[in-house]
Design an enzyme around this catalytic site. Structure first.
Site, PDB file in Angstrom:
ATOM      1  N   GLY A   1       0.739  -1.260   0.000  1.00 33.63           N
ATOM      2  CA  GLY A   1       0.000   0.000   0.000  1.00 33.63           C
ATOM      3  C   GLY A   1       0.762   1.299   0.000  1.00 33.63           C
ATOM      4  O   GLY A   1       0.126   2.351  -0.084  1.00 33.63           O
TER       5      GLY A   1
ATOM      6  N   CYS B   1      -0.771   3.416  -5.725  1.00 37.08           N
ATOM      7  CA  CYS B   1      -1.449   2.279  -5.100  1.00 37.08           C
ATOM      8  C   CYS B   1      -2.561   2.792  -4.191  1.00 37.08           C
ATOM      9  O   CYS B   1      -2.356   3.732  -3.419  1.00 37.08           O
ATOM     10  CB  CYS B   1      -0.456   1.446  -4.291  1.00 37.08           C
ATOM     11  SG  CYS B   1      -1.202   0.030  -3.459  1.00 37.08           S
TER      12      CYS B   1
END
EC number: 1.7.1.7
Length: 347
Positions: free
Chosen positions: A181, A186
């Site tokens: 993440g 992302c």
């Protein structure tokens, strides 16, 4: 349900405390490292930075350009075997030693990777990449790859915790890719609520991996050369970069024009853009976990590479590390609430 009370940190939460140094110049710093990998037994020397295996970063052109800086490129998995053959035919052995062959975990991915590796013995790195490295299927694939390619250096991920890092190393990975993440394009943390602040993930996974003779690569979260230095300071053996290397002539993104200005598209590999391009769209059972951004064209990547390496050398001089290998031993992090004076940032 349980809650872990200890605070986890990202790169923005810390700075590196300066220390006395006997170095007279940044040019005295040695950034090249030498590694011998746990399972493959292969040795490699170079600057332990890796261009990410994204199709708008990890291209053949990027690999050729960064090899001159002794930097690795994890070439994305969407090139055909024929395209690989053409690249190999036109590349020196020095370029090929700086290349990782990326793969997913399907049977088709395995067969294609086998064909690519058979093209040239100089291809010594395999990067097994999935968004979620916690599945049993992924661990089994790593073990299958190790059995199939005992002398290839395998990098596998992504995970963010020590116990899974250990599991992958014991299953055959030489290097574990750490990060869920933190990437610039992302959105996994937003879409799923799952993730781990990158610096803490690096520190904890490095501790676990090094105890077993394995290594880690910090993947994602770096926005400046200072973040790269922090990742190495936290114990990363390698640092993988995506957004910092995007938008260049070698990056491979589609160029669009708006109001007379040219931009390059850069997107996450779980984004709608990536899935439309490679698998025909977003499957009905899942959500896109990446975004697409337009970056102003940044010219050749060599300028950015020099900036990153220069920042790393400078970081080492501030803490008295004559070699990059010493940086983690010389690093003391201090927690902070600010990173920089931002008064002119909007000018």
């Amino acid at each position: 349900m349980r809650i872990e009370e200890d605070l986890k940190l990202g790169f923005k939460d810390v700075l590196i405390r300066p220390k006395r140094s006997t170095l007279k110049s940044r040019s005295d710093v040695e950034l090249e490292r030498q590694f011998t990998f746990k399972h493959s037994g292969q040795s490699w020397s170079g600057v332990p930075i890796i261009a990410a295996n994204m199709d708008t970063v990890g291209t053949f052109s990027m690999a050729s350009a960064l090899a001159s800086f002794d930097i690795l490129t994890a070439v994305h998995k969407h090139y055909s075997v024929e395209e690989w053959q053409a690249f190999i035919n036109n590349s020196s052995a020095d370029v090929l030693k700086h290349v990782m062959v990326s793969t997913g975990t399907s049977d088709a991915d395995f067969e294609k990777t086998k064909q690519i590796l058979d093209l040239n013995p100089a291809l010594n790195f395999v990067c097994i990449d999935v968004a979620n490295g916690y599945s049993e299927h992924f661990v089994q694939f790593v073990a299958k790859a190790r059995e199939a390619w005992p002398t290839k250096t395998i990098c596998a991920g992504n995970v963010v915790t020590g116990e899974m890092c250990e599991e992958l190393i014991l299953s055959g990975a030489d290097i574990v890719k750490v990060g869920i993440g933190p990437g610039s394009v992302c959105t996994t943390r937003v879409k799923t609520g799952v993730g781990y602040p990158q610096l803490s993930a690096v520190i904890e996974c490095a501790d676990a991996a090094h105890g077993l003779g394995g290594m880690i690569v910090s993947d994602g979260g770096c926005t400046t050369p200072g973040d790269v230095a922090k990742a190495f300071g936290g114990g990363a053996d390698f640092v993988m970069l995506g957004g910092m290397l995007a938008g260049h002539e070698e990056s491979g993104g589609r160029i669009v024009e708006e109001n007379g200005e040219k931009f390059m598209l850069f997107y996450g590999m779980s984004s709608e853009s990536a899935m439309k391009r490679h698998v025909g769209g977003v499957a009905e059972y899942r959500a896109a976990e990446g975004k697409t951004v337009k970056l102003p064209l940044r010219g050749p990547v060599e300028n950015t590479a020099r900036d990153i390496l220069g920042g790393l050398r400078s970081a080492c001089t501030y803490v008295g590390a004559s070699r990059l290998k010493e940086l983690t031993k010389r690093t003391t992090f201090i927690r902070v609430q600010e990173q920089e004076n931002r008064i002119f940032n909007n000018l």
